[in-house]
Design a protein around this motif. Structure first.
Motif, PDB file in Angstrom:
ATOM      1  N   ALA A 254     122.840 -55.107 -43.485  1.00 13.13           N
ATOM      2  CA  ALA A 254     122.584 -53.721 -43.896  1.00 13.13           C
ATOM      3  C   ALA A 254     121.758 -52.991 -42.841  1.00 13.13           C
ATOM      4  CB  ALA A 254     121.862 -53.712 -45.243  1.00 13.13           C
ATOM      5  N   PHE A 255     120.789 -53.705 -42.277  1.00 13.33           N
ATOM      6  CA  PHE A 255     119.963 -53.091 -41.238  1.00 13.33           C
ATOM      7  C   PHE A 255     120.791 -52.779 -40.004  1.00 13.33           C
ATOM      8  CE2 PHE A 255     117.291 -53.375 -37.466  1.00 13.33           C
ATOM      9  CZ  PHE A 255     116.285 -52.468 -37.774  1.00 13.33           C
ATOM     10  N   GLU A 256     121.624 -53.714 -39.572  1.00 13.73           N
ATOM     11  CA  GLU A 256     122.444 -53.495 -38.380  1.00 13.73           C
ATOM     12  C   GLU A 256     123.432 -52.354 -38.587  1.00 13.73           C
ATOM     13  OE1 GLU A 256     122.140 -54.691 -35.339  1.00 13.73           O
ATOM     14  OE2 GLU A 256     120.337 -55.686 -36.079  1.00 13.73           O
ATOM     15  N   ASP A 257     123.933 -52.214 -39.789  1.00 13.87           N
ATOM     16  CA  ASP A 257     124.840 -51.097 -40.079  1.00 13.87           C
ATOM     17  C   ASP A 257     124.133 -49.761 -39.905  1.00 13.87           C
ATOM     18  OD1 ASP A 257     126.919 -52.794 -40.646  1.00 13.87           O
ATOM     19  OD2 ASP A 257     126.678 -52.712 -42.825  1.00 13.87           O
ATOM     20  N   ASP A 258     122.835 -49.739 -40.192  1.00 15.28           N
ATOM     21  CA  ASP A 258     122.058 -48.500 -40.122  1.00 15.28           C
ATOM     22  C   ASP A 258     121.404 -48.297 -38.759  1.00 15.28           C
ATOM     23  OD1 ASP A 258     121.544 -46.204 -41.541  1.00 15.28           O
ATOM     24  OD2 ASP A 258     119.666 -46.911 -42.404  1.00 15.28           O
TER      25      ASP A 258
ATOM     26  N   PRO B 299     131.004 -48.840 -30.164  1.00 21.72           N
ATOM     27  CA  PRO B 299     130.309 -47.852 -30.994  1.00 21.72           C
ATOM     28  C   PRO B 299     129.164 -48.443 -31.793  1.00 21.72           C
ATOM     29  CG  PRO B 299     132.682 -47.559 -31.138  1.00 21.72           C
ATOM     30  CD  PRO B 299     132.450 -48.839 -30.372  1.00 21.72           C
ATOM     31  N   ALA B 300     129.242 -49.737 -32.125  1.00 20.29           N
ATOM     32  CA  ALA B 300     128.172 -50.358 -32.907  1.00 20.29           C
ATOM     33  C   ALA B 300     126.921 -50.587 -32.079  1.00 20.29           C
ATOM     34  CB  ALA B 300     128.655 -51.692 -33.475  1.00 20.29           C
ATOM     35  N   ASP B 301     127.061 -50.538 -30.741  1.00 17.26           N
ATOM     36  CA  ASP B 301     125.933 -50.854 -29.864  1.00 17.26           C
ATOM     37  C   ASP B 301     125.326 -49.630 -29.197  1.00 17.26           C
ATOM     38  OD1 ASP B 301     126.240 -53.524 -30.406  1.00 17.26           O
ATOM     39  OD2 ASP B 301     127.593 -53.865 -28.717  1.00 17.26           O
ATOM     40  N   ARG B 302     125.773 -48.434 -29.557  1.00 20.44           N
ATOM     41  CA  ARG B 302     125.267 -47.258 -28.872  1.00 20.44           C
ATOM     42  C   ARG B 302     124.939 -46.148 -29.870  1.00 20.44           C
ATOM     43  NH1 ARG B 302     130.171 -44.089 -28.575  1.00 20.44           N
ATOM     44  NH2 ARG B 302     129.115 -42.448 -27.419  1.00 20.44           N
ATOM     45  N   ILE B 303     124.077 -45.277 -29.447  1.00 19.01           N
ATOM     46  CA  ILE B 303     123.746 -44.113 -30.256  1.00 19.01           C
ATOM     47  C   ILE B 303     124.937 -43.169 -30.247  1.00 19.01           C
ATOM     48  CG2 ILE B 303     122.250 -42.082 -30.368  1.00 19.01           C
ATOM     49  CD1 ILE B 303     120.032 -43.714 -29.213  1.00 19.01           C
ATOM     50  N   THR B 304     125.239 -42.590 -31.395  1.00 15.33           N
ATOM     51  CA  THR B 304     126.311 -41.607 -31.443  1.00 15.33           C
ATOM     52  C   THR B 304     125.908 -40.411 -30.602  1.00 15.33           C
ATOM     53  OG1 THR B 304     126.915 -42.302 -33.673  1.00 15.33           O
ATOM     54  CG2 THR B 304     127.679 -40.141 -32.963  1.00 15.33           C
ATOM     55  N   LEU B 305     126.700 -40.091 -29.604  1.00 14.47           N
ATOM     56  CA  LEU B 305     126.372 -38.997 -28.704  1.00 14.47           C
ATOM     57  C   LEU B 305     126.972 -37.707 -29.225  1.00 14.47           C
ATOM     58  CD1 LEU B 305     126.836 -40.737 -25.250  1.00 14.47           C
ATOM     59  CD2 LEU B 305     124.771 -40.463 -26.603  1.00 14.47           C
ATOM     60  N   ASP B 306     126.144 -36.791 -29.639  1.00 11.57           N
ATOM     61  CA  ASP B 306     126.619 -35.496 -30.100  1.00 11.57           C
ATOM     62  C   ASP B 306     125.552 -34.456 -29.806  1.00 11.57           C
ATOM     63  OD1 ASP B 306     124.654 -35.818 -32.038  1.00 11.57           O
ATOM     64  OD2 ASP B 306     126.058 -36.392 -33.604  1.00 11.57           O
ATOM     65  N   GLU B 307     125.707 -33.264 -30.344  1.00 10.01           N
ATOM     66  CA  GLU B 307     124.797 -32.163 -30.019  1.00 10.01           C
ATOM     67  C   GLU B 307     123.355 -32.467 -30.382  1.00 10.01           C
ATOM     68  OE1 GLU B 307     122.602 -28.553 -29.926  1.00 10.01           O
ATOM     69  OE2 GLU B 307     122.952 -29.745 -31.732  1.00 10.01           O
ATOM     70  N   SER B 308     123.150 -33.331 -31.380  1.00  9.84           N
ATOM     71  CA  SER B 308     121.779 -33.596 -31.815  1.00  9.84           C
ATOM     72  C   SER B 308     120.970 -34.356 -30.772  1.00  9.84           C
ATOM     73  CB  SER B 308     121.781 -34.376 -33.137  1.00  9.84           C
ATOM     74  OG  SER B 308     122.226 -35.696 -32.946  1.00  9.84           O
ATOM     75  N   VAL B 309     121.643 -34.987 -29.806  1.00 12.66           N
ATOM     76  CA  VAL B 309     120.902 -35.662 -28.738  1.00 12.66           C
ATOM     77  C   VAL B 309     121.213 -35.039 -27.375  1.00 12.66           C
ATOM     78  CG1 VAL B 309     120.637 -37.855 -29.940  1.00 12.66           C
ATOM     79  CG2 VAL B 309     122.684 -37.466 -28.565  1.00 12.66           C
ATOM     80  N   SER B 310     121.668 -33.803 -27.371  1.00 14.97           N
ATOM     81  CA  SER B 310     121.953 -33.136 -26.101  1.00 14.97           C
ATOM     82  C   SER B 310     120.667 -32.944 -25.315  1.00 14.97           C
ATOM     83  CB  SER B 310     122.622 -31.774 -26.341  1.00 14.97           C
ATOM     84  OG  SER B 310     121.687 -30.847 -26.851  1.00 14.97           O
ATOM     85  N   MET B 311     120.791 -32.948 -23.996  1.00 17.11           N
ATOM     86  CA  MET B 311     119.618 -32.751 -23.148  1.00 17.11           C
ATOM     87  C   MET B 311     119.012 -31.371 -23.388  1.00 17.11           C
ATOM     88  SD  MET B 311     117.642 -34.254 -20.946  1.00 17.11           S
ATOM     89  CE  MET B 311     118.558 -35.645 -20.267  1.00 17.11           C
ATOM     90  N   ALA B 312     119.867 -30.375 -23.623  1.00 19.70           N
ATOM     91  CA  ALA B 312     119.365 -29.022 -23.881  1.00 19.70           C
ATOM     92  C   ALA B 312     118.448 -29.004 -25.095  1.00 19.70           C
ATOM     93  CB  ALA B 312     120.530 -28.054 -24.077  1.00 19.70           C
ATOM     94  N   LEU B 313     118.864 -29.664 -26.177  1.00 19.04           N
ATOM     95  CA  LEU B 313     118.045 -29.697 -27.383  1.00 19.04           C
ATOM     96  C   LEU B 313     116.758 -30.480 -27.146  1.00 19.04           C
ATOM     97  CD1 LEU B 313     117.507 -29.162 -30.364  1.00 19.04           C
ATOM     98  CD2 LEU B 313     118.867 -31.196 -30.897  1.00 19.04           C
ATOM     99  N   LEU B 314     116.858 -31.643 -26.503  1.00 20.46           N
ATOM    100  CA  LEU B 314     115.679 -32.472 -26.295  1.00 20.46           C
ATOM    101  C   LEU B 314     114.632 -31.768 -25.433  1.00 20.46           C
ATOM    102  CD1 LEU B 314     117.332 -35.971 -25.755  1.00 20.46           C
ATOM    103  CD2 LEU B 314     116.193 -35.114 -27.802  1.00 20.46           C
ATOM    104  N   VAL B 315     115.078 -30.995 -24.436  1.00 19.55           N
ATOM    105  CA  VAL B 315     114.138 -30.251 -23.599  1.00 19.55           C
ATOM    106  C   VAL B 315     113.411 -29.194 -24.435  1.00 19.55           C
ATOM    107  CG1 VAL B 315     113.942 -28.630 -21.678  1.00 19.55           C
ATOM    108  CG2 VAL B 315     115.315 -30.691 -21.422  1.00 19.55           C
ATOM    109  N   VAL B 316     114.141 -28.521 -25.319  1.00 20.69           N
ATOM    110  CA  VAL B 316     113.518 -27.529 -26.195  1.00 20.69           C
ATOM    111  C   VAL B 316     112.525 -28.195 -27.140  1.00 20.69           C
ATOM    112  CG1 VAL B 316     113.929 -25.846 -28.035  1.00 20.69           C
ATOM    113  CG2 VAL B 316     115.471 -25.935 -26.071  1.00 20.69           C
TER     114      VAL B 316
END
Length: 299
Positions: free
Chosen positions: A15-19, A103-120
């Motif tokens: 369950a932990f690995e799934d999350d 996909p199980a070994d990486r963070i889902t890459l989408d707008e929520s982790v964009s460099m633009a957002l993280l800089v802001v």
């Protein structure tokens, strides 16, 4: 964890690995550091295993999110003092996608982790950042966010509202599609190779910003620079200074087309681009080797 039931332990671990990918994304978006995010998630697992009766946890996902968020908030708060003493500009640790990544070994890459957002997000206080990330990005209800931040739900609403205004001001108004950004990054690379100053200026927004993060360990920009003509001239001058050919590879950086760069001396760099209304509005270059330890060797 006191239980010795191997089946119970296996179910808990599964369950932990799934999350795990979601938890990593929460921690990374809050801290801007994949290394620190991994530490937070690992500590959450240790704390889960220390619970006397894990079966008593009614909502395991919510419990893990709260635990990881508290750890990330503590990490972010203590990191602020270190970042104030950081040599040069501090940029988030880039996420470079491996083409064959599971996909199980990486963070889902989408707008929520964009460099633009993280800089802001770096402009926000730790509490504002936590409120915005948990509520606006991950949909955590305000009462649960309040438990993490240690404030009332009403106060957390205000934190999220202030953060939202900052984020909206810093986000692209007309974001590029992946194909549009890929084309712009290709044109940027060609202009650099050809020493085409007018062509490069044409790709840049008049108010483009360029930032470099070397952490005081490798040469890069000492300050943030602005303006299409100045940025283009600096980029071409830096390209010309390189001792020998510069290897570049188009890749995914924080979910968007970017560049992996290696100079003749073996130095590695990651370039992330923000595009708005068809032009490049920001170029963020990470060269600090400490932040590139987890970048796959693709060059």
């Amino acid at each position: 964890m006191e239980t010795t039931d191997p089946n119970a332990e296996e179910l808990l671990a599964r369950a932990f690995e799934d999350d795990r990918p979601r938890l990593l994304r929460v921690a990374y978006t809050m801290t801007g550091s994949l290394v620190e995010a991994e530490d937070c998630v690992q500590e959450a697992w240790l704390r889960l295993r220390g619970v006397d009766d894990p079966a008593s946890i009614r909502e395991l996902g919510a419990w893990l999110t709260t635990t990881v968020s508290r750890l990330a908030l503590d990490t972010l708060t203590s990191a602020r003092a270190r970042r104030e003493k950081y040599v040069g500009t501090w940029l988030p640790e880039p996420l470079v996608e491996t083409p064959s990544a599971d996909p199980a070994d990486r963070i889902t890459l989408d707008e929520s982790v964009s460099m633009a957002l993280l800089v802001v997000l770096e402009r926000l206080s730790p509490a504002e950042r936590t409120a915005f990330v948990l509520h606006d990005v991950f949909g955590v209800p305000f009462p649960e966010v309040a438990e993490v931040v240690g404030r009332s739900p009403a106060a957390v609403r205000q934190l999220a509202s202030r953060a939202r205004r900052h984020v909206q001001d810093g986000r692209p108004r007309t974001p590029a599609t992946e194909a549009e950004q890929r084309e712009l990054v290709g044109a940027f690379t060609a202009a650099c190779r050809n020493g085409d100053l007018p062509g490069l200026i044409a790709l840049l927004d008049p108010d483009v910003v360029i930032r470099g993060d070397g952490g005081g360990k490798v040469r890069t920009l000492q300050h943030i620079e602005r303006g299409a003509a100045r940025v283009a001239s600096m980029v071409l001058a830096a390209y010309a200074r390189m001792a020998g050919p510069l290897d570049t590879l188009p890749t995914e950086v924080n979910g968007a087309p970017g560049l992996l760069v290696r100079d003749a001396g073996g130095g590695l760099g990651v370039m992330a681009f923000t595009v708005d209304a068809g032009r490049i509005t920001a170029i963020n270059i990470v060269r600090n080797p400490d932040k590139l330890a987890m970048v796959p060797d693709l060059l």
